[in-house]
Write an enzyme that holds these catalytic residues in place. Structure first.
Site, PDB file in Angstrom:
ATOM      1  N   PHE A 104       0.849  -1.190   0.000  1.00  0.00           N
ATOM      2  CA  PHE A 104       0.000   0.000   0.000  1.00  0.00           C
ATOM      3  C   PHE A 104       0.888   1.244   0.000  1.00  0.00           C
ATOM      4  O   PHE A 104       1.794   1.369   0.830  1.00  0.00           O
ATOM      5  CB  PHE A 104      -0.923   0.006   1.220  1.00  0.00           C
ATOM      6  CG  PHE A 104      -2.056  -0.974   1.115  1.00  0.00           C
ATOM      7  CD1 PHE A 104      -3.358  -0.544   0.889  1.00  0.00           C
ATOM      8  CD2 PHE A 104      -1.815  -2.342   1.210  1.00  0.00           C
ATOM      9  CE1 PHE A 104      -4.392  -1.458   0.760  1.00  0.00           C
ATOM     10  CE2 PHE A 104      -2.846  -3.256   1.087  1.00  0.00           C
ATOM     11  CZ  PHE A 104      -4.144  -2.817   0.867  1.00  0.00           C
ATOM     12  N   GLY A 107      -1.185   8.379  -0.088  1.00  0.00           N
ATOM     13  CA  GLY A 107      -0.770   9.726   0.318  1.00  0.00           C
ATOM     14  C   GLY A 107       0.696   9.961   0.047  1.00  0.00           C
ATOM     15  O   GLY A 107       1.236   9.574  -0.999  1.00  0.00           O
ATOM     16  N   THR A 229       4.082  -5.995  23.507  1.00  0.00           N
ATOM     17  CA  THR A 229       3.005  -5.000  23.534  1.00  0.00           C
ATOM     18  C   THR A 229       1.710  -5.557  22.924  1.00  0.00           C
ATOM     19  O   THR A 229       1.137  -4.993  21.994  1.00  0.00           O
ATOM     20  CB  THR A 229       3.428  -3.724  22.780  1.00  0.00           C
ATOM     21  OG1 THR A 229       3.842  -4.079  21.457  1.00  0.00           O
ATOM     22  CG2 THR A 229       4.546  -3.021  23.515  1.00  0.00           C
ATOM     23  N   GLU A 285      -1.824  -4.748  13.648  1.00  0.00           N
ATOM     24  CA  GLU A 285      -0.771  -5.607  14.190  1.00  0.00           C
ATOM     25  C   GLU A 285      -1.239  -6.333  15.455  1.00  0.00           C
ATOM     26  O   GLU A 285      -0.885  -7.508  15.679  1.00  0.00           O
ATOM     27  CB  GLU A 285       0.486  -4.796  14.484  1.00  0.00           C
ATOM     28  CG  GLU A 285       1.670  -5.640  14.917  1.00  0.00           C
ATOM     29  CD  GLU A 285       2.954  -4.852  14.910  1.00  0.00           C
ATOM     30  OE1 GLU A 285       3.600  -4.796  13.843  1.00  0.00           O
ATOM     31  OE2 GLU A 285       3.310  -4.267  15.965  1.00  0.00           O
TER      32      GLU A 285
END
Length: 335
Positions: A104, A107, A229, A285
């Site tokens: 991807f 922008g 995390t 994620e």
């Protein structure tokens, strides 16, 4: 008459003797035939056709004693020195393996990263195999022209640009699923999904192909699990109390059906979170880590396959195959 009887008997005995000799000769020849046939059936394994080789059985898991090379569920973790690249390439060429790569570039990411990503991929990614780059962008006219090798192509697909970069990241799961369903599954055996802000530096080859492929995050592969995390919010579909590894969503892949199952599950989790006004800590994620906790990947890529050069401890990294490009989030991310 009596004088003729012994002569008649001797002729009979001669015929019987000849028949016996012929029978013995035939038996001897047949025995040799059987012996040769048995030897042919029991040829040594090294004479077996190459297509019968299981490539994972050729991996040398002891080649890298300083790092983990296999999981508790016996999936290999691929490091330099563990595999014979020529053997892997030859086998996948014989099997006519083909790869779709999705990336991807939305922008400002297109101008900042896409050309470097594609040109470096042409130098290092799955060389010798048919590859099509599926570039998803809101600016199709700005996709750079890249010189491609034989049997390699670029397909540009227009996508919506979301206001928030988090939504761009999360919504790619739906877009990948749609591309697999409409086209990729009919043309390619494998799919690999990449973030664009990366550059190939070394071989990223067929040893990375597998049924379901996950990447160990360079910043977490040495840390204790307590520091991973994972999303700790019980209200999120990505919630995890524990896990095996911390996986990096910058790269994932596998056979098309398995990749589709993964992105569909992540997309459903993301949308359910949105309905409940929840957003996972690390967005897609976090959902990817939850999926791989429940559905174990069959192959893990070491941080050699996606390395952050700012990490000071590089003793495990013998080869950098892909590196993080410099990040300029303050100017690239919108919203």
């Amino acid at each position: 008459m009596t004088g003729l009887f012994p002569l008649t008997m001797s002729k009979h005995d001669g015929i019987l003797c000849c028949l016996l000799m012929v029978t013995l000769a035939f038996t001897s020849l047949y025995s040799r035939y059987l012996e040769n046939t048995i030897q042919m059936v029991n040829l040594p394994t090294e004479q077996e056709p190459r297509h019968s080789i299981n490539l994972d059985n050729t991996l040398n898991l002891g080649a890298r004693p300083a790092v983990q090379t296999s999981t508790s569920w016996n999936a290999p973790i691929i490091w330099e020195g563990m595999f014979d690249p020529n053997l892997f390439d030859q086998k996948h060429i014989e099997e006519k393996s083909s790869v779709a790569l999705t990336v991807f570039a939305v922008g400002r990411y297109l101008d900042a990263y896409l050309k470097t990503f594609l040109t470096s991929a042409e130098q290092h990614f799955m060389l010798g195999l048919p590859v099509t780059y599926y570039v998803f962008t809101d600016l199709p006219d700005k996709v750079p022209n890249i010189t491609l090798a034989s049997h390699r192509n670029i397909k540009v697909l227009k996508v919506e640009k979301h206001t928030r970069w988090q939504d761009i990241s999360m919504m790619r799961m739906r877009t990948i699923s749609e591309a697999i369903e409409s086209e990729i599954r009919h043309r390619f055996r494998y799919v690999f999904c990449f973030d664009v802000d990366q550059e190939f530096k070394g071989r990223f080859g067929s040893e990375a192909l597998g049924d379901s492929v996950a990447l160990l995050h360079a910043h977490y592969y040495k840390l204790p699990q307590a520091r991973f995390t994972y999303d700790r919010n019980p209200k999120s579909k990505a919630f995890m109390e524990t896990g095996d590894f911390y996986y990096h969503a910058a790269i994932f892949g596998g056979m098309w059906q398995n990749v589709k199952d993964l992105v569909d599950a992540c997309y459903l989790g993301i949308m359910e979170d949105k309905l409940n006004n929840v957003e996972a800590q690390w967005h897609d994620e976090s959902h990817l880590n939850k999926y791989f906790w429940i559905h174990k990947p069959s192959r893990l890529l070491s941080p050699e396959y996606c390395w952050d050069q700012s990490i000071w401890d590089k003793q495990d990294i013998l080869v950098t195959r892909l590196v993080w490009a410099p990040k300029h989030y303050d100017t690239l991310r919108t919203g």
